[in-house]
Design an enzyme around this catalytic site. Structure first.
Site, short mmCIF file in Angstrom:
data_model
loop_
_atom_site.label_atom_id
_atom_site.label_comp_id
_atom_site.label_asym_id
_atom_site.label_seq_id
_atom_site.Cartn_x
_atom_site.Cartn_y
_atom_site.Cartn_z
N ARG A 8 46.08 83.72 17.59
CA ARG A 8 45.52 84.64 18.41
C ARG A 8 44.17 83.82 19.11
O ARG A 8 43.40 83.08 18.59
CB ARG A 8 44.89 85.73 17.50
CG ARG A 8 43.75 86.68 18.09
CD ARG A 8 44.50 87.61 19.05
NE ARG A 8 43.48 88.33 19.81
CZ ARG A 8 42.96 89.80 19.19
NH1 ARG A 8 43.31 89.83 18.10
NH2 ARG A 8 42.10 90.28 19.97
N ASP A 64 47.53 91.06 17.07
CA ASP A 64 46.23 91.88 16.93
C ASP A 64 46.39 92.56 15.60
O ASP A 64 47.34 93.41 15.33
CB ASP A 64 45.88 92.78 18.18
CG ASP A 64 44.81 93.58 17.95
OD1 ASP A 64 43.60 92.74 17.58
OD2 ASP A 64 44.68 94.55 18.31
N ASP A 99 44.11 95.40 13.45
CA ASP A 99 42.78 96.28 13.43
C ASP A 99 43.08 96.89 12.06
O ASP A 99 44.09 97.33 11.64
CB ASP A 99 42.79 97.21 14.38
CG ASP A 99 42.62 96.49 15.80
OD1 ASP A 99 42.00 95.31 15.72
OD2 ASP A 99 43.06 97.22 17.07
N1 LIG Z 1 37.99 98.64 12.75
C1 LIG Z 1 37.95 97.47 13.04
N2 LIG Z 1 39.22 96.69 13.04
C2 LIG Z 1 39.31 95.48 13.64
N3 LIG Z 1 38.20 94.92 14.20
C3 LIG Z 1 37.00 95.54 14.45
C4 LIG Z 1 36.93 96.67 13.64
N4 LIG Z 1 35.86 97.49 14.08
C5 LIG Z 1 35.07 96.48 14.76
N5 LIG Z 1 35.87 95.36 14.92
C6 LIG Z 1 35.36 94.03 15.56
O1 LIG Z 1 36.07 94.18 16.95
C7 LIG Z 1 36.08 92.89 17.26
C8 LIG Z 1 37.16 92.77 18.44
O2 LIG Z 1 38.29 92.93 17.87
P1 LIG Z 1 39.69 92.76 18.42
O3 LIG Z 1 39.72 91.21 19.29
O4 LIG Z 1 40.84 92.82 17.55
O5 LIG Z 1 39.64 93.94 19.66
P2 LIG Z 1 40.76 94.29 20.57
O6 LIG Z 1 41.80 94.37 19.54
O7 LIG Z 1 40.57 93.56 21.86
O8 LIG Z 1 40.12 95.67 21.12
P3 LIG Z 1 40.11 96.99 20.08
O9 LIG Z 1 38.84 97.05 18.95
O10 LIG Z 1 39.76 97.98 21.29
O11 LIG Z 1 41.25 97.09 19.48
C9 LIG Z 1 36.54 92.00 16.12
O12 LIG Z 1 36.00 90.76 15.96
C10 LIG Z 1 35.73 93.05 14.75
O13 LIG Z 1 34.60 92.25 14.42
N1 LIG Z 2 50.21 99.36 23.99
C1 LIG Z 2 49.49 98.71 23.37
N2 LIG Z 2 48.19 98.34 24.19
C2 LIG Z 2 47.19 97.81 23.60
C3 LIG Z 2 47.15 97.33 22.44
C4 LIG Z 2 48.51 97.43 21.55
O1 LIG Z 2 48.29 96.95 20.54
N3 LIG Z 2 49.31 98.10 22.32
N4 LIG Z 2 46.00 96.79 21.96
C5 LIG Z 2 44.86 96.46 22.54
C6 LIG Z 2 43.75 96.18 21.98
O2 LIG Z 2 43.72 96.17 20.51
C7 LIG Z 2 44.81 97.31 23.79
N5 LIG Z 2 45.98 97.75 24.49
#
Ligand SMILES: Nc1ncnc2c1ncn2[C@@H]1O[C@H](COP(=O)(O)OP(=O)(O)OP(=O)(O)O)[C@@H](O)[C@H]1O
Ligand SMILES: Nc1nc2c(c(=O)[nH]1)N=C(CO)CN2
Length: 695
Positions: free
Chosen positions: A333, A345, A347
């Site tokens: 990543r 990714d 989350d």
């Molecule tokens: N529930 C959560 N799960 C994962 N990361 C989180 C969460 N809440 C806050 N974060 C923070 O968000 C930061 C960015 O995460 P990440 O790079 O996965 O974001 P993203 O996937 O691009 O966008 P999104 O957060 O919209 O999915 C992480 O370093 C983490 O500290």
């Molecule tokens: N379809 C799709 N779109 C995204 C995704 C993902 O996992 N699937 N993750 C994102 C940031 O976490 C932003 N956009």
């Protein structure tokens, strides 16, 4: 004995009783993080066994025990320093009541009517009786009412009361005071012979763990039931604990969302499931179907493959975040751009019922409620799931109204064991992938992995977890932490949960074993954007040439109960994975038939979507403003010509993979007739710094 049953006094006759019922307070006792954070109502009934004749004769309050004072003390204990167990709370109440010399014995019942019990119930309570011989085993808590008394005073008073002719009252009074009260679980007579502070009968003496004080892992050492040698006022102040650092004593449920659109996405996701399941303190209990989804937000980029995992974990929220970020890192990543393409990714969508926001972690995930690429697979694997927090609600309902629902291309059930698809090489230039037509279909509840598929690959060490479906808190589907894992015996857990075993002890990996914790919270986080590391699956069905295998851990190649110790293997950074996507464009062959048309999953909670108050912003934007109502799905403008919810279009299907979702609204984002893949409605705000949130 039954509660409040008479106690025989020193003269062989039943003692009198003062009965106090229903003293209540909000307390923060419990083993679950949310119980500690949010608190709940506790109620106590207390019966004091004493001789009230002297008070009746003199009509003097000083000759008896003031029930008002007792009530205050009981209240203070209920509202005071958090304990894991109601047993501990009851013991504290007994101790504070028996601190009054006139009381020979006390019955305590502590009710916890809002206990986290998953079936309908009225109340749960604990009943104890303590007296001078069977004395409380905790120190007398400091409360606002009664003056703390030394054990010697208590013992002396009792002896004086019981045997006035021996004249021991004077002797007791002559004894030195040994500080704050400590009540020993032995006979009062024995107490007078020893300094009470010398051999305290606090929780340590009985094993703190037995009382749950340390089990939660949150109370600083000595804070649980140690004799209260500090100032009473301070001793009663609960230490601040960030709930994000609180490790639960027992496994709690959490939901993880996985996504990938670079490299061999399906292989990556498969391996990630295995990797996550191998982390000590995480157990994958269910795996959703795999969804191919149009990318939401960010630049033009290939479709994603998305899946949702239901896990049980004993890690704190922050440790869980570190662990999943470590897995992201293992798979190369790189964070370059917000919502940009990524190899993996992960989350945290939800952690138990915790709702909290901090710089590094927000729970539930703040955008989960508006993401069909999370909600749809989640609803498939857990039809009754409810997302907490702002904008939360029944997941299956949120799924059918999520703005990007039309971008769900298809779902595959057998993706963990079925052949990986590398035929759909798409868009290495970041352009959107050709997609299967979006139609309305349903995915029938079925195991994520066919039993035959499992048994056909018994020797595969990388076989991902194939858990039973239906993680839920109900007992039949519940988690049995101590029992054998009832799935995928052919996929041995490479890591023993023994506390001494670290996850990735080497420093750059960020996790150094530290005592019983699997992760050292203060260790540097493993993510290092400047040194991207390609992940190379150890077993890959991908046709993409892979870099040489660089194992992070030595993993046993066959089942070897008990699990062997983990050996960390040094590894150097390797070149990043090729930035090509192998998200299959067309549904691959699947061993599962997916019935049509789409019906919302069975057993949905009755739920009426709230009135749609949200007006989409003029500019295309994926951000849906948080709305303060709980359980209110994000509003969507209804497509002009179709009813998209709950009636979905005509049944249609063309092969074993399902194309999920309601008919694509003509203009789901209110901007143009563009397909959302092209529209990319999730637009980062101006000036967004991709590193900003990626500390
Ligand atoms: N529930 C959560 N799960 C994962 N990361 C989180 C969460 N809440 C806050 N974060 C923070 O968000 C930061 C960015 O995460 P990440 O790079 O996965 O974001 P993203 O996937 O691009 O966008 P999104 O957060 O919209 O999915 C992480 O370093 C983490 O500290
Ligand atoms: N379809 C799709 N779109 C995204 C995704 C993902 O996992 N699937 N993750 C994102 C940031 O976490 C932003 N956009």
């Amino acid at each position: 004995m039954t509660f409040a049953e008479a106690v025989t006094g020193p003269h062989g006759r039943p003692l009198d009783r003062i009965c106090l019922e229903g003293v209540s307070a909000t307390g923060h006792h419990g083993v679950l993080p949310h119980e500690r954070v949010e608190g709940q109502v506790f109620r106590a009934d207390v019966v004091l066994h004493l001789d009230t004749r002297a008070a009746a004769t003199s009509d003097d309050l000083a000759a008896t025990v003031s029930y008002a004072d007792v009530a205050q003390d009981v209240h203070d204990v209920l509202a005071g320093s958090p304990a894991d167990l109601v047993e501990t709370v009851a013991e504290r109440i007994a101790a504070v009541v028996l601190d009054r010399p006139a009381v020979h014995a006390v019955d305590v019942r502590v009710h916890k009517p809002q206990a986290p019990i998953e079936v309908p119930f009225d109340d749960v309570s604990i009943v104890i009786r303590r007296d001078r011989e069977h004395a409380p085993v905790v120190a007398t808590p400091a409360v606002s009412g009664a003056e703390p008394r030394t054990a010697s005073e208590v013992a002396g008073d009792q002896r004086a009361e019981a045997s006035p002719s021996l004249g021991l009252a004077g002797a007791a009074a002559a004894e030195p005071s040994y500080g704050p009260a400590v009540v020993a679980p032995t006979m009062a007579d024995a107490l007078a012979d020893e300094p009470v502070g010398a051999e305290p009968f606090g929780a340590e003496s009985f094993g703190a763990e037995a009382f749950g004080a340390e089990a939660f892992g949150t109370e600083p050492a000595g804070a649980a039931e140690a004799p209260e040698t500090a100032e009473p006022a301070e001793a009663d102040v609960a230490p601040y604990l960030d709930p994000l650092d609180a490790a639960p004593a027992r496994p709690i449920g959490a939901v993880l969302a996985l996504g990938a659109n670079l490299g061999d996405a399906q292989v990556t996701l498969r391996d990630a499931v295995t990797d996550i399941d191998r982390v000590p303190g995480i157990q994958v209990t269910d795996v959703s179907p795999l969804a191919r989804t149009a990318a939401v937000g960010g630049p033009d980029q290939p479709d994603f493959l998305n899946a949702v995992l239901i896990v049980k974990t004993t890690l704190s929220p922050r440790d869980l975040l570190r662990a999943v970020q470590q897995v992201e890192e293992l798979h190369g990543r790189v964070r370059e751009e917000r919502w940009g393409p990524r190899t993996l990714d992960v989350d945290i969508v939800q952690y138990d019922t915790l709702t909290t926001t901090s710089d590094d972690l927000e729970l539930p995930h703040p955008r989960a409620h508006e993401r069909a690429f999370v909600l749809v697979p989640w609803a498939e694997v857990a039809p009754d799931a409810v997302l907490g927090g702002l904008g939360g609600g029944p997941v299956s309902q949120l799924a059918v109204t999520a703005p990007d629902r039309a971008g769900i291309r298809w779902l595959a059930l057998d993706w963990l064991t079925g052949p990986t698809q590398s035929t759909g090489q798409v868009a290495t230039d970041g352009g959107p992938a050709p997609s299967a037509p979006v139609q309305s279909v349903s995915v029938e509840r079925a195991p994520a992995v066919a039993p035959d598929a499992r048994s056909s690959e018994p020797e595969t060490p990388q076989a991902p977890p194939t858990p039973p479906h239906g993680y839920a808190s109900e007992a039949p589907q519940g988690y049995a932490p101590e029992g054998p894992r009832d799935y995928a015996p052919e996929a041995p857990r490479a890591y023993s949960p023994q506390p001494s075993q670290g996850y990735a002890p080497e420093a750059p990996q960020g996790y150094a074993p530290e005592g019983p914790r699997d992760y050292a919270p203060e260790a540097p986080q493993g993510y290092a954007p400047e040194t991207p590391r390609a992940y190379v699956p150890e077993v890959s069905t991908s046709s993409t040439p892979q870099a040489p295998l660089v194992p992070i851990f030595e993993v046993p190649s066959a089942p070897q109960p008990p699990a062997p110790p983990v050996t960390a293997t040094p590894h150097a950074p390797v070149p990043p994975a090729p930035s090509t996507s192998q998200v299959p464009a067309e549904p691959p062959a699947s061993s599962y038939e997916l019935p049509l048309p789409y019906d919302p999953p069975a057993q949905q909670p009755a739920y009426e979507p709230a009135p749609q108050a949200y007006q989409p912003p003029a500019e295309p934007s994926y951000e849906v403003p948080d709305q303060p109502q709980a359980y209110q799905p994000p509003a969507m403008p209804a497509p002009p010509e179709q009813q998209v919810y709950p009636a979905f279009g005509e049944p249609a299907r063309d092969d074993a993979y399902a194309v999920w979702g309601p008919p694509a609204p003509a203009d789901p984002f209110g901007t143009s007739a563009q397909h959302p893949t092209a529209a990319h409605p999730e637009v980062p705000e101006a000036g967004y710094d991709p590193t900003e949130r990626d500390r």
